[in-house]
Design a protein around this motif. Structure first.
Motif, PDB file in Angstrom:
ATOM      1  N   LEU A 186       0.025  23.602  -7.431  1.00 56.54           N
ATOM      2  CA  LEU A 186      -0.432  24.351  -8.599  1.00 56.54           C
ATOM      3  C   LEU A 186      -1.812  23.915  -9.042  1.00 56.54           C
ATOM      4  N   ASP A 187      -2.570  24.851  -9.506  1.00 57.19           N
ATOM      5  CA  ASP A 187      -3.865  24.609 -10.123  1.00 57.19           C
ATOM      6  C   ASP A 187      -3.790  25.233 -11.510  1.00 57.19           C
ATOM      7  N   SER A 188      -3.926  24.403 -12.544  1.00 62.03           N
ATOM      8  CA  SER A 188      -3.718  24.903 -13.901  1.00 62.03           C
ATOM      9  C   SER A 188      -4.626  26.073 -14.229  1.00 62.03           C
ATOM     10  N   SER A 189      -5.874  25.970 -13.781  1.00 63.77           N
ATOM     11  CA  SER A 189      -6.812  27.050 -14.107  1.00 63.77           C
ATOM     12  C   SER A 189      -6.396  28.357 -13.432  1.00 63.77           C
ATOM     13  N   LEU A 190      -5.923  28.264 -12.163  1.00 64.61           N
ATOM     14  CA  LEU A 190      -5.471  29.477 -11.478  1.00 64.61           C
ATOM     15  C   LEU A 190      -4.217  30.032 -12.130  1.00 64.61           C
ATOM     16  N   SER A 191      -3.318  29.133 -12.547  1.00 57.74           N
ATOM     17  CA  SER A 191      -2.087  29.603 -13.176  1.00 57.74           C
ATOM     18  C   SER A 191      -2.400  30.363 -14.452  1.00 57.74           C
ATOM     19  N   ARG A 192      -3.362  29.848 -15.230  1.00 56.69           N
ATOM     20  CA  ARG A 192      -3.699  30.537 -16.480  1.00 56.69           C
ATOM     21  C   ARG A 192      -4.393  31.865 -16.203  1.00 56.69           C
ATOM     22  N   LYS A 193      -5.248  31.888 -15.166  1.00 54.25           N
ATOM     23  CA  LYS A 193      -6.017  33.101 -14.907  1.00 54.25           C
ATOM     24  C   LYS A 193      -5.191  34.185 -14.229  1.00 54.25           C
ATOM     25  N   TYR A 194      -4.331  33.775 -13.260  1.00 53.18           N
ATOM     26  CA  TYR A 194      -3.625  34.760 -12.451  1.00 53.18           C
ATOM     27  C   TYR A 194      -2.135  34.872 -12.775  1.00 53.18           C
ATOM     28  N   LEU A 207       0.831  -1.204   0.000  1.00 57.16           N
ATOM     29  CA  LEU A 207       0.000   0.000   0.000  1.00 57.16           C
ATOM     30  C   LEU A 207       0.867   1.256   0.000  1.00 57.16           C
ATOM     31  N   ALA A 208       1.987   1.196   0.738  1.00 55.78           N
ATOM     32  CA  ALA A 208       2.887   2.345   0.756  1.00 55.78           C
ATOM     33  C   ALA A 208       3.493   2.579  -0.619  1.00 55.78           C
ATOM     34  N   LEU A 209       3.828   1.479  -1.314  1.00 50.76           N
ATOM     35  CA  LEU A 209       4.374   1.620  -2.663  1.00 50.76           C
ATOM     36  C   LEU A 209       3.341   2.186  -3.621  1.00 50.76           C
ATOM     37  N   ILE A 210       2.092   1.715  -3.469  1.00 49.03           N
ATOM     38  CA  ILE A 210       1.024   2.238  -4.329  1.00 49.03           C
ATOM     39  C   ILE A 210       0.827   3.726  -4.080  1.00 49.03           C
ATOM     40  N   GLU A 211       0.836   4.098  -2.785  1.00 53.32           N
ATOM     41  CA  GLU A 211       0.661   5.504  -2.445  1.00 53.32           C
ATOM     42  C   GLU A 211       1.845   6.326  -2.939  1.00 53.32           C
ATOM     43  N   ALA A 212       3.060   5.757  -2.788  1.00 53.77           N
ATOM     44  CA  ALA A 212       4.243   6.471  -3.274  1.00 53.77           C
ATOM     45  C   ALA A 212       4.201   6.624  -4.792  1.00 53.77           C
ATOM     46  N   LYS A 213       3.706   5.585  -5.462  1.00 56.01           N
ATOM     47  CA  LYS A 213       3.583   5.655  -6.924  1.00 56.01           C
ATOM     48  C   LYS A 213       2.582   6.739  -7.322  1.00 56.01           C
ATOM     49  N   ARG A 214       1.448   6.759  -6.586  1.00 58.40           N
ATOM     50  CA  ARG A 214       0.455   7.812  -6.870  1.00 58.40           C
ATOM     51  C   ARG A 214       1.056   9.194  -6.651  1.00 58.40           C
ATOM     52  N   ALA A 215       1.776   9.334  -5.514  1.00 57.04           N
ATOM     53  CA  ALA A 215       2.370  10.630  -5.206  1.00 57.04           C
ATOM     54  C   ALA A 215       3.411  11.022  -6.250  1.00 57.04           C
ATOM     55  N   ALA A 216       4.206  10.010  -6.676  1.00 51.88           N
ATOM     56  CA  ALA A 216       5.222  10.303  -7.690  1.00 51.88           C
ATOM     57  C   ALA A 216       4.583  10.709  -9.007  1.00 51.88           C
ATOM     58  N   GLU A 217       3.509   9.999  -9.361  1.00 53.73           N
ATOM     59  CA  GLU A 217       2.814  10.352 -10.607  1.00 53.73           C
ATOM     60  C   GLU A 217       2.197  11.740 -10.508  1.00 53.73           C
ATOM     61  N   ALA A 218       1.603  12.033  -9.322  1.00 54.59           N
ATOM     62  CA  ALA A 218       1.016  13.366  -9.137  1.00 54.59           C
ATOM     63  C   ALA A 218       2.093  14.438  -9.183  1.00 54.59           C
ATOM     64  N   ALA A 219       3.251  14.146  -8.523  1.00 61.31           N
ATOM     65  CA  ALA A 219       4.338  15.120  -8.534  1.00 61.31           C
ATOM     66  C   ALA A 219       4.880  15.311  -9.939  1.00 61.31           C
ATOM     67  N   ASN A 220       4.944  14.210 -10.692  1.00 61.85           N
ATOM     68  CA  ASN A 220       5.448  14.308 -12.065  1.00 61.85           C
ATOM     69  C   ASN A 220       4.502  15.138 -12.928  1.00 61.85           C
ATOM     70  N   ARG A 221       3.184  14.906 -12.733  1.00 62.50           N
ATOM     71  CA  ARG A 221       2.208  15.718 -13.488  1.00 62.50           C
ATOM     72  C   ARG A 221       2.312  17.178 -13.078  1.00 62.50           C
ATOM     73  N   ALA A 222       2.465  17.405 -11.745  1.00 58.62           N
ATOM     74  CA  ALA A 222       2.559  18.783 -11.264  1.00 58.62           C
ATOM     75  C   ALA A 222       3.831  19.447 -11.769  1.00 58.62           C
ATOM     76  N   LYS A 223       4.914  18.681 -11.821  1.00 62.04           N
ATOM     77  CA  LYS A 223       6.168  19.247 -12.300  1.00 62.04           C
ATOM     78  C   LYS A 223       6.059  19.595 -13.780  1.00 62.04           C
ATOM     79  N   SER A 224       5.417  18.699 -14.549  1.00 64.35           N
ATOM     80  CA  SER A 224       5.213  19.000 -15.972  1.00 64.35           C
ATOM     81  C   SER A 224       4.361  20.245 -16.132  1.00 64.35           C
ATOM     82  N   GLU A 225       3.340  20.331 -15.276  1.00 67.02           N
ATOM     83  CA  GLU A 225       2.475  21.508 -15.307  1.00 67.02           C
ATOM     84  C   GLU A 225       3.265  22.768 -14.955  1.00 67.02           C
TER      85      GLU A 225
END
Length: 573
Positions: free
Chosen positions: A516-524, A323-341
């Motif tokens: 980051l929130d993409s919509s906020l970044s674009r608006k503000y 479960l920790a690996l799954i959560e870490a994978k989710r967090a890594a994927e989220a961080a990777n998406r956020a970093k790309s964003e």
């Protein structure tokens, strides 16, 4: 222990009656001996009593049992194991010549052939071959009967009846009765062998149960535990005594009750023969652990209900790691998406002012001489503002990288938070007024003293106030004030009436890239690193940043620093 039985006695009327009585006494003694073997738990005591009964019934001087075991040379070695002697008869149980005796070497080859063929050897010793007489006469034996004892269909040993006082005659009728006694003796040894083997199996089984980490269980048709191995108490903390007879569902985490009932129901109804599922079992000390439940439906025995047997395998460590690996994978994927964003946003934020700088400088290069002074001045102001914006964004990235690498050192001085806050507010007032925002600084009656790096502290306040200006709609208000909420704490707060944030956003607000929130970044606009820098710089001073917010009703960021304390000189992220 049962009392030792005795034989009845009757006066014979004739030779036939004497023989019949003798046979009856032998058979009665044989029955009583069999009863001893069945009722007496001490084998040696049972044999002593049985041999006494047979000795008294046959009116002999000595009854004994020999056992044969394989020798190193491939022959058989015979040793005396049990003995009964009549009063006045010398025992031979401790005679070393009768232990590990090679029958062939001692001159008893005839006995071996007869015994292996299942036949008795009997008669007066004087009629025996000369090779056999020395050993027998040395024991004062005048006549004897020896019967083969078979165990599991093989020659195990022999039982012998010695007459040392008279030369008793032996006929086939008496020998047949003694053959029955030998069979009873063989059956007794088979029973002893079976019990010994059973006891060893039980010991091995118990040792296996004690050493197996998995819980072995049995569940009756009422759904209650009917057996639990020792691992149950070790893994769950529940004692086996208090668990047996209770429904197994009492020990299953409520989250998995439906699964457990469905799986067990399928087994009890015969829809499946085996089942495997994962769930959590409740622990006696509180909490729960993950187990894999493997179970099987037993064939229904006559007169018994359906039963289920199986194992509970503790997989808690592995499951939590999974479960920790799954959560870490989710967090890594989220961080990777956020970093790309972030990179996408950063690219846009850098290109916009850079394009303005390049475009306007090209215009000035090509048409600068022909442009009106006012227009030229406006171009230069835009270029200057864009350059400052680019520098600020690049500085944010570089500062964050330096902080994460632990390369920033503090230049500490005594400061009044009120003075620093008022100064930053004045710098940003024009920006706030351009957006028609009311920017107010509330000064504390007494100095709010800290030991801090003034440049970095200004950067913290600049980022917080600029953030409030960015996310507060026109006509709103921003208030900045320094206080001393506790004797050891100096604080400065920035409150706004802006758009606010939902509670789920607050937990990741200060994480790089994650807030980051993409919509906020674009608006503000902006890179979104401002609050991350605030958190890192405040922590660098040994302080904390707290935020309260409500969507549509604004936010309050409060920085708390040790009042007058000297913090650590570097930060390890």
């Amino acid at each position: 222990m049962s009392s030792a039985p005795t034989l009845p006695s009757r006066a014979p009327d004739s030779d036939d009656a004497i023989m019949a009585l003798r046979r009856e006494r032998i058979l009665t003694a044989t029955g009583l001996a069999a009863e001893q073997f069945l009722s007496e738990s001490n084998h040696r005591t049972a044999f002593q009593t049985a041999l006494r009964l047979l000795g008294e019934a046959t009116a002999v001087s000595r009854v004994y049992v020999f056992q044969s075991v394989p020798g190193e040379k491939g022959d058989s070695l015979w040793s005396q194991r049990h003995e009964w002697c009549a009063e006045g008869i010398a025992p031979q149980i401790d005679n070393p010549d009768l232990q590990n005796l090679s029958m062939a070497e001692a001159g008893f080859s005839r006995w071996l052939r007869e015994l292996e063929a299942g036949r008795a050897v009997y008669g007066p010793v004087r009629e025996f071959p000369q090779s056999e007489q020395p050993v027998l006469l040395a024991q004062q034996i005048r006549s004897l009967v020896v019967m083969p004892v078979q165990v599991h269909g093989r020659l195990w040993g022999m039982i012998g009846f010695d007459d040392c006082t008279t030369e008793q005659g032996w006929n086939e009728a008496i020998v047949s009765c003694l053959r029955v006694a030998a069979r009873v003796l063989g059956a007794a040894y088979e029973r002893i062998d079976y019990k010994t083997h059973r006891d060893h199996l039980l010991e091995d089984y118990q040792l296996l149960l004690n050493s197996v980490r998995e819980v072995i269980f049995r569940v009756g048709d009422q759904g209650s535990w009917s057996f639990l191995s020792p691992a149950w108490a070790e893994l769950t903390g529940w004692s086996i005594v208090e668990s047996l007879g209770r429904p197994c569902t009492d020990f299953i985490d409520p989250e998995f009750l439906d699964t457990a009932r469905a799986e067990m129901g399928s087994l009890f109804m015969g829809q499946v023969e085996t089942s495997r599922w994962e769930g959590r079992l409740l622990l006696a000390r509180g909490g729960s652990r993950w187990f894999v439940v493997n179970s099987r439906r037993l064939p229904q025995a006559p007169g018994r209900g359906v039963e289920i047997v199986g194992t509970l395998i503790d997989v808690d460590d592995a499951k939590r790691a999974e479960l920790a690996l799954i959560e870490a994978k989710r967090a890594a994927e989220a961080a990777n998406r956020a970093k790309s964003e972030f990179l996408s946003t950063m690219s846009h934020e850098l290109r916009t002012p850079l394009n303005a700088v390049i475009g306007l400088t090209e215009s000035l290069i090509e048409d600068g001489a022909a442009l009106e002074p006012v227009r030229t001045q406006r171009y230069l102001e835009i270029i200057h503002r864009s350059g400052k914006q680019l520098l600020a964004q690049i500085n944010d990235v570089l500062d964050l990288a330096r902080i994460e690498a632990g390369q920033i050192r503090l230049a500490l001085t005594h400061l009044d938070l009120s003075n620093v806050g008022a100064s930053v507010v004045e710098v940003l007032r024009r920006t706030a007024e351009a957006k028609r925002l009311q920017l107010t600084f509330v000064r504390s009656p007494a100095p709010v003293l800290v030991m801090a790096d003034e440049r970095l502290l200004r950067q913290v306040l600049n980022n917080l106030i600029s953030n409030a200006i960015k996310f507060t709609p026109e006509g709103g208000a921003i208030t900045v004030g320094a206080t001393t909420p506790r004797p050891d704490v100096a604080a400065i707060a920035v409150s706004d009436t802006g758009i606010g944030m939902p509670p789920e956003k607050l937990a990741m607000l200060f994480k790089p890239f994650s807030q980051l929130d993409s919509s906020l970044s674009r608006k503000y606009g902006g890179t979104g690193l401002g609050l991350t820098l605030v958190d890192r710089l405040v922590r660098l001073h040994g302080g904390t940043v707290e935020v309260t917010s409500e969507p549509g009703r604004g936010s309050t960021f409060q920085v708390e620093l040790p009042a007058g304390a000297v913090p650590a000189q570097s930060l390890t992220p």
